[in-house]
Design a protein around this motif. Structure first.
Motif, PDB file in Angstrom:
ATOM      1  N   HIS A 413     -74.196   3.403 -85.311  1.00  0.00           N
ATOM      2  CA  HIS A 413     -73.592   4.562 -85.922  1.00  0.00           C
ATOM      3  C   HIS A 413     -72.325   4.207 -86.678  1.00  0.00           C
ATOM      4  O   HIS A 413     -72.171   4.533 -87.853  1.00  0.00           O
ATOM      5  CB  HIS A 413     -73.289   5.576 -84.819  1.00  0.00           C
ATOM      6  N   ARG A 416     -72.173   1.320 -89.566  1.00  0.00           N
ATOM      7  CA  ARG A 416     -72.764   1.654 -90.854  1.00  0.00           C
ATOM      8  C   ARG A 416     -71.795   2.482 -91.710  1.00  0.00           C
ATOM      9  O   ARG A 416     -71.808   2.360 -92.927  1.00  0.00           O
ATOM     10  CB  ARG A 416     -74.036   2.462 -90.645  1.00  0.00           C
ATOM     11  N   ARG A 420     -71.178   2.126 -95.547  1.00  0.00           N
ATOM     12  CA  ARG A 420     -71.541   3.167 -96.497  1.00  0.00           C
ATOM     13  C   ARG A 420     -70.344   3.489 -97.411  1.00  0.00           C
ATOM     14  O   ARG A 420     -70.487   3.667 -98.607  1.00  0.00           O
ATOM     15  CB  ARG A 420     -72.001   4.397 -95.736  1.00  0.00           C
ATOM     16  N   PHE A 425     -68.048   3.935-102.327  1.00  0.00           N
ATOM     17  CA  PHE A 425     -66.876   4.007-103.201  1.00  0.00           C
ATOM     18  C   PHE A 425     -66.943   3.003-104.331  1.00  0.00           C
ATOM     19  O   PHE A 425     -66.477   3.257-105.426  1.00  0.00           O
ATOM     20  CB  PHE A 425     -65.585   3.879-102.398  1.00  0.00           C
TER      21      PHE A 425
ATOM     22  N   ASN B  13     -65.989  11.617 -90.162  1.00  0.00           N
ATOM     23  CA  ASN B  13     -65.573  10.456 -90.942  1.00  0.00           C
ATOM     24  C   ASN B  13     -65.185  10.922 -92.350  1.00  0.00           C
ATOM     25  O   ASN B  13     -66.027  11.370 -93.117  1.00  0.00           O
ATOM     26  CB  ASN B  13     -66.743   9.467 -91.007  1.00  0.00           C
ATOM     27  N   GLN B  15     -64.445   9.369 -94.989  1.00  0.00           N
ATOM     28  CA  GLN B  15     -65.087   8.681 -96.113  1.00  0.00           C
ATOM     29  C   GLN B  15     -66.490   9.228 -96.335  1.00  0.00           C
ATOM     30  O   GLN B  15     -66.891   9.505 -97.471  1.00  0.00           O
ATOM     31  CB  GLN B  15     -65.137   7.173 -95.826  1.00  0.00           C
ATOM     32  N   ASP B  16     -67.210   9.425 -95.213  1.00  0.00           N
ATOM     33  CA  ASP B  16     -68.534  10.017 -95.338  1.00  0.00           C
ATOM     34  C   ASP B  16     -68.410  11.425 -95.945  1.00  0.00           C
ATOM     35  O   ASP B  16     -69.253  11.842 -96.734  1.00  0.00           O
ATOM     36  CB  ASP B  16     -69.226  10.085 -93.968  1.00  0.00           C
ATOM     37  N   MET B  18     -66.115  12.520 -97.968  1.00  0.00           N
ATOM     38  CA  MET B  18     -65.875  12.421 -99.404  1.00  0.00           C
ATOM     39  C   MET B  18     -67.165  12.093-100.149  1.00  0.00           C
ATOM     40  O   MET B  18     -67.482  12.695-101.176  1.00  0.00           O
ATOM     41  CB  MET B  18     -64.840  11.325 -99.691  1.00  0.00           C
ATOM     42  N   LEU B  19     -67.907  11.141 -99.618  1.00  0.00           N
ATOM     43  CA  LEU B  19     -69.133  10.711-100.285  1.00  0.00           C
ATOM     44  C   LEU B  19     -70.159  11.844-100.303  1.00  0.00           C
ATOM     45  O   LEU B  19     -70.857  12.058-101.301  1.00  0.00           O
ATOM     46  CB  LEU B  19     -69.707   9.473 -99.595  1.00  0.00           C
ATOM     47  N   ASP B  67     -73.476  16.037 -88.536  1.00  0.00           N
ATOM     48  CA  ASP B  67     -73.477  14.627 -88.092  1.00  0.00           C
ATOM     49  C   ASP B  67     -73.717  14.609 -86.588  1.00  0.00           C
ATOM     50  O   ASP B  67     -73.385  15.560 -85.882  1.00  0.00           O
ATOM     51  CB  ASP B  67     -72.116  14.000 -88.434  1.00  0.00           C
ATOM     52  N   ILE B  68     -74.308  13.530 -86.098  1.00  0.00           N
ATOM     53  CA  ILE B  68     -74.583  13.492 -84.642  1.00  0.00           C
ATOM     54  C   ILE B  68     -73.392  12.923 -83.887  1.00  0.00           C
ATOM     55  O   ILE B  68     -72.967  13.452 -82.863  1.00  0.00           O
ATOM     56  CB  ILE B  68     -75.863  12.678 -84.351  1.00  0.00           C
ATOM     57  N   GLY B  69     -72.835  11.813 -84.397  1.00  0.00           N
ATOM     58  CA  GLY B  69     -71.726  11.186 -83.678  1.00  0.00           C
ATOM     59  C   GLY B  69     -70.421  11.896 -83.979  1.00  0.00           C
ATOM     60  O   GLY B  69     -69.733  11.575 -84.935  1.00  0.00           O
ATOM     61  N   THR B  97     -77.284  11.478 -89.937  1.00  0.00           N
ATOM     62  CA  THR B  97     -76.788  10.484 -88.992  1.00  0.00           C
ATOM     63  C   THR B  97     -76.879   9.086 -89.553  1.00  0.00           C
ATOM     64  O   THR B  97     -77.751   8.777 -90.369  1.00  0.00           O
ATOM     65  CB  THR B  97     -77.561  10.577 -87.665  1.00  0.00           C
ATOM     66  N   SER B  98     -75.985   8.242 -89.073  1.00  0.00           N
ATOM     67  CA  SER B  98     -76.033   6.825 -89.453  1.00  0.00           C
ATOM     68  C   SER B  98     -77.113   6.102 -88.671  1.00  0.00           C
ATOM     69  O   SER B  98     -77.651   5.098 -89.095  1.00  0.00           O
ATOM     70  CB  SER B  98     -74.693   6.155 -89.128  1.00  0.00           C
ATOM     71  N   LYS B 119     -78.429   8.656 -92.973  1.00  0.00           N
ATOM     72  CA  LYS B 119     -77.516   8.371 -94.086  1.00  0.00           C
ATOM     73  C   LYS B 119     -77.699   6.925 -94.485  1.00  0.00           C
ATOM     74  O   LYS B 119     -77.356   6.022 -93.727  1.00  0.00           O
ATOM     75  CB  LYS B 119     -76.056   8.590 -93.647  1.00  0.00           C
ATOM     76  N   VAL B 121     -77.032   3.297 -96.201  1.00  0.00           N
ATOM     77  CA  VAL B 121     -75.799   2.601 -96.517  1.00  0.00           C
ATOM     78  C   VAL B 121     -75.606   2.549 -98.048  1.00  0.00           C
ATOM     79  O   VAL B 121     -74.519   2.721 -98.561  1.00  0.00           O
ATOM     80  CB  VAL B 121     -75.821   1.192 -95.905  1.00  0.00           C
TER      81      VAL B 121
END
Lengths: 631, 147
Positions: A413, A416, A420, A425, B13, B15-16, B18-19, B67-69, B97-98, B119, B121
């Motif tokens: 989890h 990754r 990512r 980015f 997260n 960053q996630d 934002m993405l 998200d799961i985590g 989820t990752s 998700k 990478v």
């Protein structure tokens, strides 16, 4: 008898007639024929015959031959006197012969008695001989005054001496005895000789021939004369070899028994019907701290803790009423004994009963199981300990596994997400500001993307590897042929540039975990696909082979192959035999394959040659299920 | 017809986040995107509790990207709570989820998640996936009849 009497009466008449006829010759001897006649008649007729002949003879001679003849007148007094003399003579003859006859009769009677007595004696003698033979008893006597020894026949038999020989005198008879026996016997005989003391002793006889030795019971006593001097010794000898032998074997078996009982590790205790101790062996002595002397005669309850007394007494009485020969004591529960010092200890006991000499005897075999109990307790304790430790370790292991799981999860989890971000980015940068960048900056951005993708693959590989060792295996019949075909089709579809020749043997099946096996096949076939990408006629074969008592599933290709010198590195994680620019990869697939195969109690091996291809063969279990067996 | 209701993104997260936001925007979704950062906040948001008492928008969001985590309550727990509540049992929830843990996937389906999306990478793949999901649930999918 009447004939003799008649003859005796007739004889004087005959004599009268003969003398009448010859009277002229014998005249005047009137009694000439009558005197011998009376003698004869008395001889033949006895007292009565003699007397009758005398009276008849006297009357006939008086009448016929004494003058005056033919009358009973007497003229001459001499004639009267002659008659009287004749009568007296006749009476004397009669009495004489009568006496003679009586004496003769007496003599005959005596003789008859003597004869019958003789017969009886001889009969008795025979019986005595027989009795001595049967009883192996012989008798002897020693007339001291004439130093004469007499042995009965059986004495000869017992000493094995020729009966034709004379009896051997004392002390020459010594040769027949063992030295020990002789010293005992001679002392006894000497005392008998000097003091008249009777003796009885068992002595061992050495016999001249090679006969086995014999034991005899010798006895003797002295006979004194009127003055009290010892004049004779007599006695018996009896062969008691058989008795001695029985005694000996009895003694031996008794000794053996005693040795067994005395050396037994278990306590042996015999108890009579009153439950009093009759036998107490050394093991029991040691066990109960009670000497044999102290124990004998004591009630059995002395050996038991008080709380058992009643039940135990009852148990023995009950047991006595059963027909059982032996049984365990204490049946259900624990049994305890008590030592002299009051210490209780656990015992195991069995009891048996038997009747000896009409009396009932109980024999208890008792074992001190203190040590065994301790050992048992120790075993129980150790077992308990072990179980507790197993539980602890299992818990630790479970915890560790859980930790590992959550670690893997976190890796999956959380590792990754940054990747990512890196990829995302750099992409965003490229998309939003790509027009401001030229040349190297774009390449750098691309490298960031590449690196993050590579890292992502690594994470995926690691996760697969860790997953391959986790979780239970769910066995089912897997059609490997179909699976291989499907995977190869997928590969062909995803890689449009390559068309490999594939050969899949039909009917390959195995009892295994389907998803795990798919990981294996996916890796092996993927490798085969990858490493044949540079050859002209790529060929991939999936087949089975039987060798070394095992059933192998094989994936073979004619691709790049490898140097067998490095074969041992193939199955290690992150170890690769090819450069990234030759064949990309992360080096974790075969490590995963091996783990899965191992979990299926199988093994995997690789054969290869650079430029000629590689073959990977694996087994899954000793007994693969085949189609034939299935249908 | 494009659903114009809010989208709720539950993502811890940044960053996630934002993405994801970027991907949704680039998929031309004009909906307002509300972001919460843990499971408890997500529940509070949806049930108008805690910090979200008196949240302006009277409706449920058009979809939840979950998200799961997550800190505090995991995504799976949030899903379970949403499905056990009448108000939210039909709410479209897309698990993001990752991981590709089987357990997570199984649990998500057991609790009736509407989708389970890994998700990727690779960004372009990620952006494409998020965009497709957004478009599908907001434009293609017909929501359950309103009460």
């Amino acid at each position: 008898m009447s004939a003799r009497l008649a003859l005796a009466v007739l004889l004087p008449i005959v004599a009268c007639a003969v003398q009448w006829y010859l009277w002229d010759i014998f005249k005047p001897y009137a009694w000439f024929f009558f005197i011998p006649t009376v003698f004869l008649s008395a001889w033949i007729g006895g007292l009565n015959g003699g007397l009758a002949a005398t009276v008849i003879g006297a009357l006939l001679a008086w009448y016929f031959f004494i003058s005056p003849t033919l009358s009973f007148h007497l003229i001459n007094p001499v004639s009267a006197f002659s008659i009287i003399v004749f009568v007296l003579t006749g009476c004397l003859f009669s009495v004489f012969f009568d006496q003679l006859r009586r004496s003769k009769k007496q003599a005959n009677d005596a003789l008859a008695i003597a004869e019958s007595a003789n017969e009886k004696i001889s009969d008795l003698y025979q019986k005595l001989k027989e009795a001595q033979r049967l009883a192996s008893v012989g008798n002897w006597s020693w007339d001291i005054q004439c130093d004469k020894h007499t042995w009965s026949e059986e004495v000869y038999n017992i000493l094995d001496r020729d009966p034709a020989l004379h009896a051997i005198a004392y002390p020459d008879v010594q040769e027949y005895f063992t030295p020990e026996s002789w010293s005992e016997l001679s002392v006894a005989v000497e005392r008998c000789l000097s003091e008249g003391v009777s003796y009885e002793c068992d002595v061992e006889v050495v016999r001249p021939s090679n006969c086995p030795r014999r034991w005899i019971a010798a006895s003797g006593e002295a006979i004194r004369d009127a003055n009290g001097n010892i004049v004779n010794l007599h006695g018996t000898v009896q062969d008691i070899s058989e008795r001695k032998r029985v005694e000996q074997s009895l003694r031996e078996s008794e000794e053996q028994l005693a040795v067994i009982i005395n050396s037994a590790m278990d306590g042996v205790i015999a108890v009579d019907e009153q439950q009093r101790i009759r036998l107490f062996n050394p093991a029991a002595t040691e066990m109960f701290g009670l000497s044999m002397v102290e124990a004998i005669g004591q009630p059995l309850s002395r050996l038991l803790p008080e709380r058992f007394h009643q039940a135990h007494e009852k148990a023995i009485v009950n047991f006595a009423h059963t027909s059982l020969k032996a049984r365990r004591m204490g049946g259900m529960g624990e049994n305890s004994g008590i030592r002299a010092n009051g210490q209780e200890f656990p015992i195991e006991a069995s009891i048996s009963q038997s009747v000896i000499a009409g009396k009932k005897l109980f024999i208890a075999i008792v074992r001190d199981i203190t040590e065994r109990k301790q050992t048992q307790d120790e075993i129980l304790r150790l077992n308990f300990d072990l179980e507790r430790r197993v539980v602890e370790r299992t818990a630790e292991l479970t915890a560790a596994n859980r930790e590992l799981d959550s670690f893997a999860y976190a890796v999956a989890h959380d590792l990754r997400a940054p990747l990512r971000a890196m990829s995302g980015f750099s992409h965003a940068l490229q998309e939003d500001y790509g027009h401001q960048l030229q040349g190297e900056p774009l390449i750098y951005l691309e490298q960031i993307s590449l690196a993050s993708r590579k890292m992502s693959d690594l994470v995926d590989g690691l996760l697969l590897l860790s997953r391959s060792t986790r979780g239970g295996l769910q066995y089912e019949l897997v059609d490997i042929s179909a699976m291989s075909k499907r995977l190869l089709a997928e590969l062909a579809q995803s890689d449009h540039g390559q068309h490999a020749m594939v050969e899949v043997e039909a009917g390959l099946q195995a009892q295994c975990d389907a998803r795990m096996l798919e990981v294996v096949m996916r890796n092996l076939l993927g490798n085969a696909w990858k490493y044949t990408s540079h050859v002209e006629n790529p060929t991939i074969r999936v087949y089975a082979e039987n060798r070394d008592n095992a059933h192998f599933f094989c994936v073979a290709d004619n691709g790049a192959g490898f140097d067998m010198a490095h074969a041992n590195r193939l199955f290690k994680p992150f170890q690769r035999l090819h450069r990234q620019d030759e064949f990309p990869g992360i080096g974790i697939g075969l490590a995963t394959v091996r783990r899965i195969v191992n979990r299926h109690a199988g093994s995997i091996e690789a054969r290869g040659e650079p430029g000629k291809g590689a073959t990977f063969c694996f087994t899954l279990s000793d007994m693969p299920v085949t189609l034939e067996q299935d249908t | 017809m494009i659903n114009t209701k809010n989208i709720l993104l539950v993502e811890d997260n940044p960053q996630d986040e934002m993405l994801t936001m970027r991907a949704l925007r680039r998929a031309n979704l004009i909906n307002q995107i509300d972001v919460v950062r843990d499971g408890q906040q997500a529940l509070d948001y949806l049930f108008r509790e805690g910090d979200f008492i008196g949240r302006e928008d009277p409706d449920h969001p058009a979809m939840v990207l979950l998200d799961i985590g997550l800190p505090r309550l995991s995504g799976l727990e949030v899903l379970e709570r949403l499905r056990s509540d009448d108000r939210t049992k039909f709410l479209p929830v897309i698990m993001l989820t990752s991981s590709d843990e089987e357990y997570d996937r199984l649990k998500s389906y057991e609790n009736h998640a509407n989708s389970f999306v890994r998700k990727p990478v690779d960004f372009s793949e990620f952006a494409e996936t998020v965009g497709r999901v957004g478009v599908y649930w907001l434009a293609t999918n017909e929501p359950p009849p309103g009460r």
